[in-house]
Design a protein around this motif. Structure first.
Motif, PDB file in Angstrom:
ATOM      1  N   SER B  21      12.618  24.123  -8.877  1.00  0.00           N
ATOM      2  CA  SER B  21      11.715  24.348  -9.743  1.00  0.00           C
ATOM      3  C   SER B  21      10.371  25.211  -9.102  1.00  0.00           C
ATOM      4  O   SER B  21      10.109  26.478  -9.852  1.00  0.00           O
ATOM      5  CB  SER B  21      11.260  23.238 -10.686  1.00  0.00           C
ATOM      6  OG  SER B  21      10.056  23.558 -11.442  1.00  0.00           O
ATOM      7  N   ALA B  22       9.752  24.479  -8.010  1.00  0.00           N
ATOM      8  CA  ALA B  22       8.892  25.160  -7.197  1.00  0.00           C
ATOM      9  C   ALA B  22       9.210  26.703  -6.801  1.00  0.00           C
ATOM     10  O   ALA B  22       8.389  27.821  -6.790  1.00  0.00           O
ATOM     11  CB  ALA B  22       8.391  24.291  -6.396  1.00  0.00           C
ATOM     12  N   LEU B 134      22.061  23.338 -11.979  1.00  0.00           N
ATOM     13  CA  LEU B 134      22.486  24.534 -11.833  1.00  0.00           C
ATOM     14  C   LEU B 134      21.862  25.594 -12.456  1.00  0.00           C
ATOM     15  O   LEU B 134      21.588  26.691 -12.044  1.00  0.00           O
ATOM     16  CB  LEU B 134      23.805  24.454 -12.918  1.00  0.00           C
ATOM     17  CG  LEU B 134      24.794  25.516 -13.132  1.00  0.00           C
ATOM     18  CD1 LEU B 134      25.453  25.881 -11.735  1.00  0.00           C
ATOM     19  CD2 LEU B 134      25.821  25.242 -13.994  1.00  0.00           C
ATOM     20  N   TYR B 135      20.986  25.445 -13.734  1.00  0.00           N
ATOM     21  CA  TYR B 135      20.097  26.401 -14.196  1.00  0.00           C
ATOM     22  C   TYR B 135      18.981  26.763 -13.416  1.00  0.00           C
ATOM     23  O   TYR B 135      18.663  27.678 -13.500  1.00  0.00           O
ATOM     24  CB  TYR B 135      19.763  25.543 -15.627  1.00  0.00           C
ATOM     25  CG  TYR B 135      20.717  25.381 -16.634  1.00  0.00           C
ATOM     26  CD1 TYR B 135      21.745  26.221 -17.036  1.00  0.00           C
ATOM     27  CD2 TYR B 135      20.679  24.195 -17.405  1.00  0.00           C
ATOM     28  CE1 TYR B 135      22.624  26.090 -17.752  1.00  0.00           C
ATOM     29  CE2 TYR B 135      21.632  23.732 -18.350  1.00  0.00           C
ATOM     30  CZ  TYR B 135      22.477  24.886 -18.742  1.00  0.00           C
ATOM     31  OH  TYR B 135      23.518  24.738 -19.805  1.00  0.00           O
ATOM     32  N   LEU B 136      18.553  25.598 -12.801  1.00  0.00           N
ATOM     33  CA  LEU B 136      17.228  25.914 -11.784  1.00  0.00           C
ATOM     34  C   LEU B 136      17.772  26.936 -10.714  1.00  0.00           C
ATOM     35  O   LEU B 136      17.257  27.721 -10.211  1.00  0.00           O
ATOM     36  CB  LEU B 136      16.787  24.581 -11.315  1.00  0.00           C
ATOM     37  CG  LEU B 136      15.809  23.801 -12.176  1.00  0.00           C
ATOM     38  CD1 LEU B 136      15.790  22.396 -11.625  1.00  0.00           C
ATOM     39  CD2 LEU B 136      14.484  24.665 -12.353  1.00  0.00           C
ATOM     40  N   SER B 137      19.181  26.662 -10.079  1.00  0.00           N
ATOM     41  CA  SER B 137      19.429  27.322  -8.908  1.00  0.00           C
ATOM     42  C   SER B 137      19.807  28.834  -9.586  1.00  0.00           C
ATOM     43  O   SER B 137      19.431  29.909  -9.103  1.00  0.00           O
ATOM     44  CB  SER B 137      20.765  27.116  -8.720  1.00  0.00           C
ATOM     45  OG  SER B 137      20.884  25.343  -8.156  1.00  0.00           O
ATOM     46  N   ILE B 138      20.341  29.128 -10.765  1.00  0.00           N
ATOM     47  CA  ILE B 138      20.438  30.446 -11.443  1.00  0.00           C
ATOM     48  C   ILE B 138      19.131  31.226 -11.487  1.00  0.00           C
ATOM     49  O   ILE B 138      19.183  32.294 -11.169  1.00  0.00           O
ATOM     50  CB  ILE B 138      21.055  30.089 -12.690  1.00  0.00           C
ATOM     51  CG1 ILE B 138      22.698  29.772 -12.425  1.00  0.00           C
ATOM     52  CG2 ILE B 138      21.127  31.737 -13.484  1.00  0.00           C
ATOM     53  CD1 ILE B 138      23.353  29.421 -13.811  1.00  0.00           C
ATOM     54  N   LEU B 139      17.983  30.406 -11.910  1.00  0.00           N
ATOM     55  CA  LEU B 139      16.822  30.843 -12.076  1.00  0.00           C
ATOM     56  C   LEU B 139      16.383  31.263 -10.829  1.00  0.00           C
ATOM     57  O   LEU B 139      15.680  32.335 -10.623  1.00  0.00           O
ATOM     58  CB  LEU B 139      15.806  29.974 -12.722  1.00  0.00           C
ATOM     59  CG  LEU B 139      15.690  29.965 -14.277  1.00  0.00           C
ATOM     60  CD1 LEU B 139      14.776  29.008 -14.809  1.00  0.00           C
ATOM     61  CD2 LEU B 139      15.441  31.310 -14.716  1.00  0.00           C
ATOM     62  N   ASN B 143      15.156  35.230 -10.591  1.00  0.00           N
ATOM     63  CA  ASN B 143      13.843  35.409 -10.325  1.00  0.00           C
ATOM     64  C   ASN B 143      13.815  36.240  -9.023  1.00  0.00           C
ATOM     65  O   ASN B 143      12.954  37.636  -8.687  1.00  0.00           O
ATOM     66  CB  ASN B 143      12.923  34.386  -9.896  1.00  0.00           C
ATOM     67  CG  ASN B 143      12.728  33.575 -11.314  1.00  0.00           C
ATOM     68  OD1 ASN B 143      13.143  33.858 -12.317  1.00  0.00           O
ATOM     69  ND2 ASN B 143      12.264  32.349 -11.324  1.00  0.00           N
ATOM     70  N   LEU B 144      14.507  35.834  -7.827  1.00  0.00           N
ATOM     71  CA  LEU B 144      14.329  36.775  -6.622  1.00  0.00           C
ATOM     72  C   LEU B 144      15.080  37.885  -6.799  1.00  0.00           C
ATOM     73  O   LEU B 144      14.288  39.078  -6.386  1.00  0.00           O
ATOM     74  CB  LEU B 144      15.354  35.887  -5.535  1.00  0.00           C
ATOM     75  CG  LEU B 144      15.362  36.569  -4.129  1.00  0.00           C
ATOM     76  CD1 LEU B 144      13.959  36.323  -3.791  1.00  0.00           C
ATOM     77  CD2 LEU B 144      16.339  35.660  -3.400  1.00  0.00           C
ATOM     78  N   ALA B 184      12.399  31.411 -19.765  1.00  0.00           N
ATOM     79  CA  ALA B 184      13.389  30.509 -19.375  1.00  0.00           C
ATOM     80  C   ALA B 184      13.046  29.770 -18.024  1.00  0.00           C
ATOM     81  O   ALA B 184      13.330  28.523 -17.921  1.00  0.00           O
ATOM     82  CB  ALA B 184      14.508  31.618 -18.470  1.00  0.00           C
ATOM     83  N   ASN B 185      11.909  30.157 -17.294  1.00  0.00           N
ATOM     84  CA  ASN B 185      11.495  29.272 -16.147  1.00  0.00           C
ATOM     85  C   ASN B 185      10.878  28.092 -16.669  1.00  0.00           C
ATOM     86  O   ASN B 185      10.957  26.923 -16.247  1.00  0.00           O
ATOM     87  CB  ASN B 185      10.300  30.250 -15.474  1.00  0.00           C
ATOM     88  CG  ASN B 185      11.130  30.830 -14.184  1.00  0.00           C
ATOM     89  OD1 ASN B 185      11.487  30.358 -13.318  1.00  0.00           O
ATOM     90  ND2 ASN B 185      11.541  32.146 -14.585  1.00  0.00           N
ATOM     91  N   ILE B 186      10.058  28.486 -17.700  1.00  0.00           N
ATOM     92  CA  ILE B 186       9.180  27.170 -18.634  1.00  0.00           C
ATOM     93  C   ILE B 186      10.179  26.108 -19.083  1.00  0.00           C
ATOM     94  O   ILE B 186      10.086  24.912 -19.009  1.00  0.00           O
ATOM     95  CB  ILE B 186       8.100  27.887 -19.428  1.00  0.00           C
ATOM     96  CG1 ILE B 186       7.017  28.539 -18.741  1.00  0.00           C
ATOM     97  CG2 ILE B 186       7.753  26.771 -20.566  1.00  0.00           C
ATOM     98  CD1 ILE B 186       6.244  29.432 -19.652  1.00  0.00           C
ATOM     99  N   VAL B 187      11.226  26.758 -19.726  1.00  0.00           N
ATOM    100  CA  VAL B 187      12.080  25.824 -20.484  1.00  0.00           C
ATOM    101  C   VAL B 187      12.967  24.907 -19.698  1.00  0.00           C
ATOM    102  O   VAL B 187      13.171  23.600 -19.533  1.00  0.00           O
ATOM    103  CB  VAL B 187      13.122  26.616 -21.163  1.00  0.00           C
ATOM    104  CG1 VAL B 187      14.239  25.763 -21.982  1.00  0.00           C
ATOM    105  CG2 VAL B 187      12.624  27.177 -22.511  1.00  0.00           C
ATOM    106  N   VAL B 188      13.490  25.619 -18.541  1.00  0.00           N
ATOM    107  CA  VAL B 188      14.243  24.935 -17.649  1.00  0.00           C
ATOM    108  C   VAL B 188      13.350  24.161 -16.724  1.00  0.00           C
ATOM    109  O   VAL B 188      13.801  22.808 -16.148  1.00  0.00           O
ATOM    110  CB  VAL B 188      14.946  25.799 -16.629  1.00  0.00           C
ATOM    111  CG1 VAL B 188      16.023  25.134 -15.643  1.00  0.00           C
ATOM    112  CG2 VAL B 188      16.025  26.710 -17.243  1.00  0.00           C
TER     113      VAL B 188
END
Lengths: 242, 267
Positions: B21-22, B134-139, B143-144, B184-188
């Protein structure tokens, strides 16, 4: 050469520009002069293809800009550009902005691009200030950075919208002197301004606009009668005290 | 204490979740700070509250439902403010309050089991599932990819949106992608840090980094480092002293921010 033929433009039923016919030859140092709300900036934006819903045609080097927008035409210095004083952009970064749209998506600036930007900064007298943050530049220096940004597209045309707005009297003279030098190197310049004194001193062609064209000829033929016609009242020219 | 975390699956998941998340939010943090978008982040997190309530009521998957809800409301905000010529901030404020109101009514309508809503408001990293990771990894990857591919465009639209458009930089398109990514970042990240606290995680690493450097690329790296220190440190503190994890993370990030002010003042 820029040719404007039968140009008409209205916003919400209000006619802003009416039947404008105008030719700006290559190598000209032209100025659009007129009162507030005369349509000066609108005309400039139409020539730049930033406003498209007009009637008539604009030909740049014989090509209609509406049907074939020319990407490299963007040598433009907009009016009153504001920025956050703490924004971490250098003079070089802002110069490269003029090349970002041409460079396209997914492509980074190369060392060659950065050298071109530095060369533009040198042309406007800012050699050695490439890495300086814009917040630490004076108003005159920042205006020169914007001019450098307008130069980087290597357009043969340079369009400027009230470049004197944020400069003191000395700064204006220096800036127009710089424009004169650029004009001598072959740039065709079109500047929008209120300052009759500075325009008559530096420009070769004056375009007086107040919805319609009131004058479109050599600067030395410009006289007080034209000013009265354009502004709609008796007007006295005073030296502008910045 | 670290070894204890790896003995329990849910604690390991919690650690991985705060790290991811960070890593995700810190990549956007510098641009959110420079573009002064903290208010939009705040709005998205509150709109997410209504999405969460909706997902709980209809019993659908939480992340996807909430994300769709936030994106639809974000589009509505854009359409209403553009079509009726309103200041976007005014419309955002209206939709923020409206979403909270809808969220409260939806929760009230839910006659079935209602989970502890404070977990969503303030975060409960122990609720993180494998799907969330999984969602966090995708984000993190998304983002990158975004900041790498659109760095130039983001830099110039952040400097001055209108001028970027004049120079034919596709500012609108890139900004829309950024906004969706932000939502998406906020929701996840809601489960990790909570609706109320997520804006702090979005802003503090970036603003702290910009206190120390004006080099935007270096600021992005520092933002990542501070986000990791704040998040992992905050999580460990929360385990050690039995504190809420989201709040611990925010307080640690704030302490780092205060420390950076000393350097900013010195400069």
């Amino acid at each position: 050469m820029i040719e404007i033929k039968n140009l008409n433009y209205s916003i919400k039923g209000k006619q802003v520009l009416e039947n404008i016919n105008l030719t700006i030859n290559d190598g000209e140092f032209a100025a659009i002069l007129g009162p507030n709300g005369a349509g000066k900036t609108t005309l400039l934006k139409i020539i730049l293809n930033l406003i498209k819903d007009y009637q008539g045609s604009i030909l740049v080097d014989g090509t209609n800009i509406k049907t074939r927008p020319e990407k490299r035409i963007i040598g433009y210095l907009p009016q009153n550009e504001t920025f956050d004083i703490d924004f971490p952009a250098t003079a070089r970064d802002i110069t490269l902005m003029g090349y970002a749209g041409i460079k396209g998506l997914f492509k980074r600036f190369s060392d060659t691009d950065r050298n071109i930007a530095d060369n533009c900064l040198r042309k406007v007298g800012l050699s050695g200030k490439e890495s300086q943050y814009i917040g630490s530049l004076s108003g005159g220096e920042f205006q020169r950075v914007l001019l450098s940004r307008a130069l980087i597209s290597d357009s043969k045309y340079l369009f400027l919208d009230e470049p004197e707005a944020s400069l003191d009297k000395q700064g204006v003279a220096g800036f127009f002197e710089l424009l004169r030098q650029l004009n001598k190197t072959g740039k065709t310049i079109l500047v929008v301004s209120h300052d009759i004194n500075i325009l008559t001193k530096y420009c070769s062609l004056l375009i007086c606009l107040n919805r319609t064209l009131h004058f479109h000829d050599k600067a030395e033929l410009f006289n007080s009668e034209i000013i009265t016609n354009m502004y709609g009242e008796a007007t006295r020219i005073l030296e502008k005290d910045y | 204490m670290i070894s204890d975390i790896f003995q329990y699956r849910f604690l390991t998941n919690a650690l991985i979740a705060v790290v991811l998340s960070a890593a995700a939010t810190s990549q956007l943090s510098v641009f959110v700070t420079l573009k002064k978008m903290s208010f939009l982040g705040e709005a998205f997190s509150h709109i997410a509250f209504a999405g969460i309530a909706l997902a709980l009521l209809i019993g659908t998957e939480f992340t996807i439902t909430t994300l769709l809800f936030v994106i639809i409301v974000a589009i509505l905000i854009g359409v209403v403010s553009k079509y009726y010529h309103y200041q976007e901030t005014n419309i955002v404020t209206i939709f923020l309050s409206l979403s909270m109101a809808i969220g409260i009514i939806l929760l009230n309508l839910n006659r079935d089991y209602t989970p502890d809503i404070t977990s969503y408001l303030f975060g409960n990293v122990l609720l993180v599932t494998a799907n969330d990771l999984l969602y966090l990894s995708i984000l993190v990857i998304a983002n990158l990819a975004f900041v790498t591919l659109f760095f130039k465009e983001m830099f110039y639209l952040t400097y001055n949106f209108n001028v970027a458009t004049l120079y034919r930089i596709p500012a609108n398109t890139v900004y829309y992608i950024f906004t969706i990514l932000l939502a998406a970042n906020i929701v996840v990240s809601v489960k990790v840090i909570g609706v109320i606290l997520i804006t702090a995680q979005l802003i503090l690493p970036g603003i702290t980094a910009l206190n120390l450097t004006r080099n935007i690329k270096l600021a992005m790296i520092l933002s990542f480092v501070f986000a990791q220190i704040g998040s992992v440190g905050g999580l460990l503190l929360s385990f050690r002293y039995n504190l809420p994890s989201g709040a611990s993370i925010v307080i640690l990030l704030f302490i780092i921010f205060i420390a950076s002010l000393a350097v900013k003042t010195k400069n």
